[in-house]
Scaffold this active site. Structure first.
Site, PDB file in Angstrom:
ATOM      1  N   LYS A   1       0.844  -1.209   0.000  1.00  0.00           N
ATOM      2  CA  LYS A   1       0.000   0.000   0.000  1.00  0.00           C
ATOM      3  C   LYS A   1       0.873   1.250   0.000  1.00  0.00           C
ATOM      4  O   LYS A   1       0.587   2.232  -0.699  1.00  0.00           O
ATOM      5  CB  LYS A   1      -0.927  -0.003   1.233  1.00  0.00           C
ATOM      6  CG  LYS A   1      -2.109  -0.935   1.056  1.00  0.00           C
ATOM      7  CD  LYS A   1      -2.824  -1.242   2.356  1.00  0.00           C
ATOM      8  CE  LYS A   1      -3.848  -2.356   2.114  1.00  0.00           C
ATOM      9  NZ  LYS A   1      -4.238  -3.081   3.300  1.00  0.00           N
TER      10      LYS A   1
ATOM     11  N   GLN B   1      -5.239  -2.025   9.364  1.00  0.00           N
ATOM     12  CA  GLN B   1      -5.009  -3.323   8.751  1.00  0.00           C
ATOM     13  C   GLN B   1      -5.609  -4.435   9.619  1.00  0.00           C
ATOM     14  O   GLN B   1      -5.390  -4.473  10.830  1.00  0.00           O
ATOM     15  CB  GLN B   1      -3.493  -3.532   8.560  1.00  0.00           C
ATOM     16  CG  GLN B   1      -3.128  -4.794   7.805  1.00  0.00           C
ATOM     17  CD  GLN B   1      -3.512  -4.764   6.326  1.00  0.00           C
ATOM     18  OE1 GLN B   1      -3.671  -3.690   5.728  1.00  0.00           O
ATOM     19  NE2 GLN B   1      -3.680  -5.931   5.737  1.00  0.00           N
TER      20      GLN B   1
ATOM     21  N   ASP C   1     -11.539   1.947   3.407  1.00  0.00           N
ATOM     22  CA  ASP C   1     -11.807   0.507   3.278  1.00  0.00           C
ATOM     23  C   ASP C   1     -13.278   0.255   2.941  1.00  0.00           C
ATOM     24  O   ASP C   1     -13.631  -0.834   2.496  1.00  0.00           O
ATOM     25  CB  ASP C   1     -11.534  -0.194   4.627  1.00  0.00           C
ATOM     26  CG  ASP C   1     -10.255  -1.002   4.640  1.00  0.00           C
ATOM     27  OD1 ASP C   1      -9.835  -1.469   3.570  1.00  0.00           O
ATOM     28  OD2 ASP C   1      -9.682  -1.165   5.737  1.00  0.00           O
TER      29      ASP C   1
HETATM   30  N1  GUN Z   1      -6.429  -7.262   5.578  1.00  0.00           N
HETATM   31  C1  GUN Z   1      -6.453  -7.951   4.420  1.00  0.00           C
HETATM   32  N2  GUN Z   1      -7.079  -7.234   3.456  1.00  0.00           N
HETATM   33  C2  GUN Z   1      -7.459  -6.068   4.040  1.00  0.00           C
HETATM   34  C3  GUN Z   1      -8.152  -4.906   3.559  1.00  0.00           C
HETATM   35  O1  GUN Z   1      -8.555  -4.805   2.405  1.00  0.00           O
HETATM   36  N3  GUN Z   1      -8.346  -3.922   4.463  1.00  0.00           N
HETATM   37  C4  GUN Z   1      -7.924  -4.027   5.750  1.00  0.00           C
HETATM   38  N4  GUN Z   1      -8.170  -3.012   6.565  1.00  0.00           N
HETATM   39  N5  GUN Z   1      -7.287  -5.087   6.222  1.00  0.00           N
HETATM   40  C5  GUN Z   1      -7.055  -6.091   5.370  1.00  0.00           C
END
Ligand code: GUN
Length: 281
Positions: free
Chosen positions: A54, A98, A121
């Site tokens: 990211k 996350q 998200d």
């Molecule tokens: N963990 C795995 N994929 C994601 C996601 O798309 N967003 C978040 N916040 N955590 C994750």
């Protein structure tokens, strides 16, 4: 018949080029770059890989990004306080915590603490509710990325039969709502579904989001169907596998996503899109 590959990696790259242009256009009118804050609790190696990706994505499109790396022992109150500080930070447009979080943290309360306008998200009850009520605001990234893959196939979504396998809060449910909004007849299969194969075989679009290698064999796929594989598992060698038996399903489908290089890059680009939307509204 061999299916065409839905090349998420390439489509996402094209979308990133558009985003980079939008950032440059903002800068030309004196606007700051969009800002994303990622909170990572603990040191789960897979989460660290995702968060690193990211950060690189943000760099590539010229976003301001920060990562707060917190101890696995962080308290609920401390984490919520950090989110509240980011909610009022004018350089930050998007906040992502996350997942998964450690057991002692109540993830629902954490998501509830994020300002829905910064919930890039798309997990906050406000944003899920907006999608359910056909007034989408910030949309969950993986379903949003998949809708953009489906647009790429040019199939008529109105009236299409779509089966989503897996009914999780973060994938299956918002995916079902997206498909419903697009006019599909949606079936959500889950762990109590009696015959998942039967509902898959009926579908023009099959989306599997379970995380169980080999769950979807080729004979679940109607000839000409579109197959989207969201479930990712890692074997002992670290190699990624999807839910779908690709070699079999690609003999029946018209379009199919590879793993890796299908849905994953689209999820990442949807996060960048959401951050740009959050910065612009
Ligand atoms: N963990 C795995 N994929 C994601 C996601 O798309 N967003 C978040 N916040 N955590 C994750």
């Amino acid at each position: 018949m061999a299916a065409q590959i839905l090349d998420g990696k390439r489509i996402a790259q094209d979308l990133r080029t558009e985003i980079r242009q939008a950032v440059d256009d903002r800068a030309a009118t004196g606007l700051r770059p969009p800002g994303l804050a990622v909170l990572l609790v603990g040191s789960d190696p897979v989460s660290e890989i995702y968060v690193g990706a990211k950060r690189r994505d943000c760099e590539q499109v010229g976003y301001h990004s920060i990562v707060q790396h917190l101890s696995a022992n962080v308290t609920q109150e401390d984490l919520e306080e950090r989110i509240r500080a980011l909610n009022t930070d004018p350089s930050i447009d998007g906040i992502l915590v996350q997942l998964p979080l450690p057991e002692h943290i109540d993830a629902h309360r954490i998501i509830d603490t994020i300002d829905p306008r910064k919930d890039v998200d798309g997990f906050h009850p406000y944003n899920i509710g907006r999608l359910a009520l056909r007034r989408p605001a910030l949309r969950s990234c993986t379903p949003k990325g998949i809708m953009q893959l489906l647009e790429h196939t040019n199939i008529e979504l109105k009236g299409a039969e779509a089966t989503v396998i897996g009914a999780s809060n973060h994938l299956g449910r918002p995916m079902g709502l997206e498909l419903l909004l697009a006019g599909c007849t949606v079936t959500l299969a889950h762990k109590f579904t009696r015959d998942t194969g039967a509902v898959a075989r009926n579908a023009d679009i099959v989306i599997s989001a379970v995380g169980k290698r080999g769950l979807v064999p080729g004979d679940w796929i109607k000839p000409g169907a579109i197959v989207i594989d969201v479930g990712i598992t890692r074997d002992d060698d670290g190699k990624l596998h999807g839910d779908v038996v690709f070699e079999e399903a690609s003999q029946h489908a018209s379009w199919i996503t590879p793993v890796p290089g299908g849905v994953g890059p689209m999820t990442r680009v949807a996060l960048l899109q959401n951050t740009l939307i959050a910065a612009s509204t």
